[in-house]
Scaffold this motif. Sequence first.
Motif, PDB file in Angstrom:
ATOM      1  N   THR A 166     -15.943   5.858  33.306  1.00  0.00           N
ATOM      2  CA  THR A 166     -14.932   6.282  32.352  1.00  0.00           C
ATOM      3  C   THR A 166     -13.559   5.740  32.732  1.00  0.00           C
ATOM      4  O   THR A 166     -13.269   5.466  33.891  1.00  0.00           O
ATOM      5  CB  THR A 166     -14.864   7.814  32.274  1.00  0.00           C
ATOM      6  N   THR A 194     -11.454  16.838  29.872  1.00  0.00           N
ATOM      7  CA  THR A 194     -11.999  15.942  28.857  1.00  0.00           C
ATOM      8  C   THR A 194     -13.147  15.102  29.421  1.00  0.00           C
ATOM      9  O   THR A 194     -14.082  14.770  28.693  1.00  0.00           O
ATOM     10  CB  THR A 194     -10.905  15.031  28.287  1.00  0.00           C
ATOM     11  N   LEU A 198     -17.028  15.112  28.122  1.00  0.00           N
ATOM     12  CA  LEU A 198     -17.736  13.868  27.820  1.00  0.00           C
ATOM     13  C   LEU A 198     -19.098  13.840  28.505  1.00  0.00           C
ATOM     14  O   LEU A 198     -20.077  13.350  27.933  1.00  0.00           O
ATOM     15  CB  LEU A 198     -16.883  12.685  28.270  1.00  0.00           C
ATOM     16  N   THR A 202     -22.713  13.477  26.658  1.00  0.00           N
ATOM     17  CA  THR A 202     -23.683  12.455  27.043  1.00  0.00           C
ATOM     18  C   THR A 202     -25.056  13.071  27.288  1.00  0.00           C
ATOM     19  O   THR A 202     -26.086  12.538  26.849  1.00  0.00           O
ATOM     20  CB  THR A 202     -23.210  11.718  28.304  1.00  0.00           C
ATOM     21  N   SER A 219     -19.514   7.749  24.514  1.00  0.00           N
ATOM     22  CA  SER A 219     -18.209   7.131  24.733  1.00  0.00           C
ATOM     23  C   SER A 219     -17.522   6.834  23.407  1.00  0.00           C
ATOM     24  O   SER A 219     -16.343   7.162  23.204  1.00  0.00           O
ATOM     25  CB  SER A 219     -18.384   5.836  25.528  1.00  0.00           C
ATOM     26  N   TRP A 222     -16.466  10.105  21.593  1.00  0.00           N
ATOM     27  CA  TRP A 222     -15.356  10.818  22.229  1.00  0.00           C
ATOM     28  C   TRP A 222     -14.041  10.083  22.020  1.00  0.00           C
ATOM     29  O   TRP A 222     -12.993  10.709  21.852  1.00  0.00           O
ATOM     30  CB  TRP A 222     -15.661  11.021  23.698  1.00  0.00           C
TER      31      TRP A 222
END
Length: 267
Positions: A166, A194, A198, A202, A219, A222
Amino acid sequence: MIIDKNIWLDLQAKHPIIHSISNSVTANDSANLLLAVGASPIMADEPQEMTDMSVISQATVLNIGTPNDSIFQACLLAGKEANRLEKPLVIDPVGVGASQYRKRKLLHLLEQVKPTIICANLGEVQTLMNQESSARGVDSAEDDLSQRQLAADQLAEKYRCTVFLTGEEDYITDGHRAYLIQGGSARMQQITGTGCMLSVLTGALATSTDPMTAAVHASYAWKVVAEFAAANSQGIGHLRVSLFDYAEQLPDLIKERHTVQVREVNR
């Protein structure tokens, strides 16, 4: 990779139970995000419950943001059971480079269980590879793209899993294929958790498709949510709530005009 809204529709239809061993800072927001996208959260962390929770859930997400010995024991038991049942296992090594305790325990966990997906920032990936880390506590400084890609590729090869790196640009690799996802909003850095949210997103998507596709779609989603929430929020509190509002609209939201892009990376 073509973004397929049917993955979100399938998630909503299945309403999977996602068992998340979360941390005390972000458990509530992670649970609410799962509800917003159509999944059902269980946020249990008592070691004696782990076998039962793994049986009734469709995926497991392990987050070490606020660790202690009991949490790590629960993660070990839940991870082993998820492996035995061949269910998706997502590991988020939050702040693994912040202390030797976290690093030692997390590396031991990864010796005992096989992750389906590791979601981590650059500093966390570097720590897991015993490289010099640019981490600052649970945060990570951004480095050049080639360094980020190399670290993630090495981690994916080491643990034979999908690595979801990320950052301002997300990089997702399984050691063979790789994708770069660009866009979103820098304002996400103002909201605690956050990254944890995420990770559970996932995990939820991993119940509807393969690990690489799940990570890319998480990804992408989001970042789309972040872009719309940031553009239509006046302050940090409003931004946080807007994340859930837009996450609930994902199947329709991805059809709206935005700047998020997915591209395959030649390795």
